[in-house]
Design a protein around this motif. Sequence first.
Motif, PDB file in Angstrom:
ATOM      1  N   ALA A   2     -24.828  29.587 -30.808  1.00 58.58           N
ATOM      2  CA  ALA A   2     -23.914  30.434 -31.574  1.00 58.58           C
ATOM      3  C   ALA A   2     -22.477  29.924 -31.434  1.00 58.58           C
ATOM      4  O   ALA A   2     -22.073  29.442 -30.372  1.00 58.58           O
ATOM      5  N   GLN A   3     -21.733  30.027 -32.498  1.00 55.71           N
ATOM      6  CA  GLN A   3     -20.331  29.601 -32.475  1.00 55.71           C
ATOM      7  C   GLN A   3     -19.489  30.658 -31.779  1.00 55.71           C
ATOM      8  O   GLN A   3     -19.483  31.827 -32.174  1.00 55.71           O
ATOM      9  N   VAL A   4     -18.757  30.257 -30.700  1.00 54.07           N
ATOM     10  CA  VAL A   4     -17.974  31.201 -29.903  1.00 54.07           C
ATOM     11  C   VAL A   4     -16.666  31.565 -30.619  1.00 54.07           C
ATOM     12  O   VAL A   4     -16.289  32.733 -30.692  1.00 54.07           O
ATOM     13  N   PHE A   5     -15.989  30.563 -31.177  1.00 55.20           N
ATOM     14  CA  PHE A   5     -14.695  30.805 -31.830  1.00 55.20           C
ATOM     15  C   PHE A   5     -14.851  30.754 -33.339  1.00 55.20           C
ATOM     16  O   PHE A   5     -15.659  29.971 -33.864  1.00 55.20           O
ATOM     17  N   THR A  11      -6.809  26.119 -36.130  1.00 54.92           N
ATOM     18  CA  THR A  11      -5.578  26.248 -36.909  1.00 54.92           C
ATOM     19  C   THR A  11      -4.617  27.224 -36.245  1.00 54.92           C
ATOM     20  O   THR A  11      -3.412  26.990 -36.151  1.00 54.92           O
ATOM     21  N   LEU A  12      -5.150  28.345 -35.758  1.00 53.38           N
ATOM     22  CA  LEU A  12      -4.330  29.351 -35.089  1.00 53.38           C
ATOM     23  C   LEU A  12      -3.703  28.799 -33.817  1.00 53.38           C
ATOM     24  O   LEU A  12      -2.524  29.012 -33.534  1.00 53.38           O
ATOM     25  N   LEU A  18       2.864  25.044 -32.175  1.00 52.84           N
ATOM     26  CA  LEU A  18       4.023  24.611 -32.946  1.00 52.84           C
ATOM     27  C   LEU A  18       5.128  25.667 -32.928  1.00 52.84           C
ATOM     28  O   LEU A  18       6.315  25.346 -32.827  1.00 52.84           O
ATOM     29  N   GLY A  19       4.722  26.945 -33.013  1.00 55.84           N
ATOM     30  CA  GLY A  19       5.704  28.030 -32.969  1.00 55.84           C
ATOM     31  C   GLY A  19       6.433  28.068 -31.638  1.00 55.84           C
ATOM     32  O   GLY A  19       7.651  28.250 -31.581  1.00 55.84           O
TER      33      GLY A  19
END
Length: 218
Positions: A2-5, A11-12, A18-19
């Motif tokens: 199963a994909q955790v994220f 991207t987030l 970057l922020g």
Amino acid sequence: MAQVFPPYANTLARAVLLGAAALGLGGLGLLVALPFTPHVTRQDITIEQPVQFSHEHHAGGLGIDCRYCHTAVEQGRYAGIPPTDTCMTCHSQIWTNAELLAPVRRSLAEGVPLRWQKVHVLPDYVFFDHSVHVNNGVGCSTCHGAINRMPQVRQVAPLTMGWCLDCHRDPAPNLRPASEIFNMEWTPPADQAAQGAALVAHYGIRTEHLTDCSRCHR
């Protein structure tokens, strides 16, 4: 498996990094720029005084020479602030009942000096001598601006170390004849480059030592 994220997690994460970097650089830029803002330099800020004395009226309209009030400017480090007696040499005869001058009359009657607020403030670690400058070709308006046009005095120059060093590295553009030091309307002539160089020699200014640390920090 199963994909955790979720798909947008990368991207987030990049956006957050970057922020954070942009915020850090922005904060650093603000710290670098802050010393040069009017908030720190006090440039163009009008300061409330105990009497709203107008240089525009006295120095401009009436043509009173700077030295009438600032008597020590040619001999001492400080230009000097006139005592109440100086004000009353005229105002014991004119505007004798003006409400504006009530603090001046009260100062004379009580023998308590007026508490003028300093407009041009240098750090304690900076040594500045008015007499050295006015006796070597630097006129009042070079640093103080058109005082004769100011209803209330304000600091027109930043008075930063860089601003002072610009002149110390090359004083010629700012030098004028001795007869023009207190002329608030003086402007550099078309051949100021040649005249300034001649004045450097005339006043015996040793330009190679003007940027020595000990000139201003003693």
